[in-house]
Design an enzyme around this catalytic site. Structure first.
Site, PDB file in Angstrom:
ATOM      1  N   HIS A  40      -7.435  16.474  12.844  1.00  0.00           N
ATOM      2  CA  HIS A  40      -5.986  16.488  12.984  1.00  0.00           C
ATOM      3  C   HIS A  40      -5.372  17.183  11.779  1.00  0.00           C
ATOM      4  CE1 HIS A  40      -6.546  12.899  15.830  1.00  0.00           C
ATOM      5  NE2 HIS A  40      -6.229  13.960  16.529  1.00  0.00           N
ATOM      6  N   GLU A 124     -10.910   8.983  19.364  1.00  0.00           N
ATOM      7  CA  GLU A 124     -12.125   8.218  19.038  1.00  0.00           C
ATOM      8  C   GLU A 124     -12.187   6.944  19.883  1.00  0.00           C
ATOM      9  OE1 GLU A 124     -12.723   6.949  14.845  1.00  0.00           O
ATOM     10  OE2 GLU A 124     -13.190   5.032  15.783  1.00  0.00           O
TER      11      GLU A 124
END
Ligand code: SF4
Length: 297
Positions: A40, A124
């Site tokens: 990110h 995740e």
């Protein structure tokens, strides 16, 4: 200005490994389609893009390219579909995430009701849920423990998104015991927290207690960077979460300010170096302009 650095910050081993794997694979000359951003962090994604690593949202967009799985990991359905389509896979899933996935699978197979403490929208966590065969319950906040159904199996296993804070996971388990101990025959707590992240969090807190203002460098979408900013803010120090050096505002500082700098696990070394360079420039400008001292904003 005194600039102090957190003793642990920046790229964790899992992200460094993933970026290096993608860079090496891209050098081979065949383009790669990364299923989602490798980290990110827009700067890292941009640099990889220049080397032939494009970001795609679904397997339908991969075409003839190789498919890269990011450090966040994916559920088994993605591997199965990639195999069905004959795609070559470059798997950069962080080993710590793989461990969490395997625990999720094992606990469900052993008949535990699995609770995942994390953000259900985070990549995740979605992958971990996939390995649990869609049978896990995700709770984002400990208050949601009060909404658990009464008829849940008496064997419960709990694990956390790897980047969660120790304090929040501990508090979550504490509340679970308070609310449900009378219904439990067995409770398994799997410590899936990542040492790299918890070490950075401890270092950020330590530094926040020594300085007048904290700068947290990292992508706004990065969960672990946001956690660092939260920890510093909760420590009571003015905290600024920035993605790039260009966002530093000289008005945040005074010539005598002690400035702490930390960075998330997905923040590359070059982004930290640019922030430090800009801070030194601001320091020089403040000294030159002889700005009157006051409290940092
Ligand atoms: S923060 Fe931890 S779990 Fe996540 S990629 Fe880095 S090393 Fe792996």
């Amino acid at each position: 200005m005194e600039i102090k650095l957190a003793r642990e910050m920046g790229f964790c081993f899992g992200v460094r490994r993933a970026v290096e794997m993608m860079e090496q694979e891209a050098v081979v000359g065949r383009p790669i389609a990364s299923l989602g951003s490798v980290v990110h962090n827009p700067q890292v994604v941009g640099r990889l893009g220049e080397r032939g690593v494009a970001v795609v949202r679904s397997l339908d967009e991969v075409g003839e390219r190789r498919l890269a799985i990011t450090a966040h990991g994916v559920g088994p359905a993605v591997y199965e579909e990639a195999a069905r389509r004959g795609l070559e896979v470059v798997d950069t899933t962080c080993p710590i995430v793989t461990r969490a996935q395997q625990w999720a699978k094992r606990m469900v197979e052993q008949g535990f009701a699995l609770i995942v403490f994390g953000d259900p929208q985070h990549k995740e966590v979605r992958g971990i849920l996939g390995w649990a065969g869609g049978k896990a319950i995700t709770l984002q906040d400990e208050a949601e423990l009060d909404t658990l159904p009464d008829d849940l199996p008496s064997k419960i296993a709990v694990l956390a998104q790897t980047t969660h804070t120790e304090a929040k996971f501990t508090s979550f388990i504490h509340r679970l015991l308070q609310r449900r101990l009378h219904r439990l025959s067995e409770l398994r707590v799997i410590n899936t927290l990542c040492n790299a992240t918890t070490g950075q969090q401890a270092a950020a807190l330590e530094l926040a207690q020594e300085v007048d203002v904290m700068i947290v460098v990292g992508g706004r979408e990065s969960a672990n960077t946001r956690h660092l900013a939260e920890i510093c803010t909760e420590a009571g120090v003015p905290t600024h979460h920035i993605e790039t050096a260009a966002e530093l505002d000289p008005a945040w500082f005074t010539p005598s300010a002690r400035v702490g700098v930390t960075a998330g696990a997905s923040t590359p070394d070059f982004a930290i170096a640019e922030v430090l360079e800009r801070l030194r420039q601001i320091d020089a400008e403040l000294v030159t302009s002889g700005r009157r001292e006051g409290s940092p904003r």
